[in-house]
Design an enzyme around this catalytic site. Structure first.
Site, mmCIF file in Angstrom:
data_model
loop_
_atom_site.group_PDB
_atom_site.id
_atom_site.type_symbol
_atom_site.label_atom_id
_atom_site.label_comp_id
_atom_site.label_asym_id
_atom_site.label_seq_id
_atom_site.Cartn_x
_atom_site.Cartn_y
_atom_site.Cartn_z
ATOM 1 N N LYS A 1 55.244 11.531 -0.074
ATOM 2 C CA LYS A 1 55.510 10.558 -1.139
ATOM 3 C C LYS A 1 56.824 10.907 -1.827
ATOM 4 C CE LYS A 1 51.505 8.681 -0.458
ATOM 5 N NZ LYS A 1 51.445 7.505 0.357
ATOM 6 N N SER B 1 53.329 4.520 4.858
ATOM 7 C CA SER B 1 53.518 4.432 3.405
ATOM 8 C C SER B 1 54.945 4.743 2.960
ATOM 9 C CB SER B 1 52.539 5.341 2.668
ATOM 10 O OG SER B 1 52.893 6.691 2.816
#
Length: 187
Positions: free
Chosen positions: A87, A45
């Site tokens: 993230k 990700s």
């Protein structure tokens, strides 16, 4: 009268070693719990910024200060605290976040995201947008809006994770420490 003091007892060398080891272990555990800790990137990700299996050096002390900046790469506790996510902070408390035509806007202003260049080119070559449009999201107090850099595969504030409570942010990634040939700053 003689001025003799009672002889001082020497500490046992074994006891001195036990004390030294106990202090070292206590110090190491305290540093790991409160200041710095390694984390392993699990998944794609954040690719290409961070690669699967790279080990990060994470500054946990910043969690106690609570001062994160837009663009910081952070480690987030999952809701069950059994998993962690890596993230990028896109929206701070009070911000509005929106994407139109693959362009990020924070508080109505376009945000340049150079770390997305290679992913954006690959998506466009496939006829896709890297970041699908979404309507304006107002980030509430004590929450963050986060996204992965590999937007086509990232589960983040747009999908699945939702807005992230400040107390779920463990710390800020400072650098990749392993593999040795890939050591680099992450922010």
């Amino acid at each position: 009268m003689s001025d003799k003091s009672a002889p001082k007892k020497k500490k046992s060398p074994v006891l001195e070693w036990i004390i030294a080891i106990a202090v070292a272990v206590l110090l190491a555990v305290s540093i790991r719990i409160f200041i710095f800790e390694p984390y392993v990137v699990d998944g794609d990700s954040m690719d290409p910024t961070l690669k699967n299996t790279e080990k990060l050096f994470v500054n946990k002390a910043i969690h106690y200060i609570g001062k994160f900046d837009r663009g910081d790469i952070v480690i987030i506790n999952g809701k069950e605290n059994k998993e962690h996510y890596v993230k990028r902070i896109i929206g701070l408390p009070g911000d509005t976040v929106e994407v139109k035509n693959d362009v990020l806007y924070v508080n109505g202003k376009e945000v340049k995201e150079p770390y997305l260049n290679s992913n954006r080119k690959a998506a466009q070559a496939s006829g896709l947008q890297l970041t699908n449009d979404f309507q304006e999201v107002k980030v509430p107090k004590n929450k963050y809006f986060v996204m992965g850099d590999n937007r086509l595969v990232s589960m983040d504030s747009r999908t699945g994770l939702g807005l992230i409570e400040a107390d779920r942010v463990i710390g800020k990634s400072e650098f990749v420490m392993l593999p040795f040939n890939k050591i680099r700053a992450t922010n």
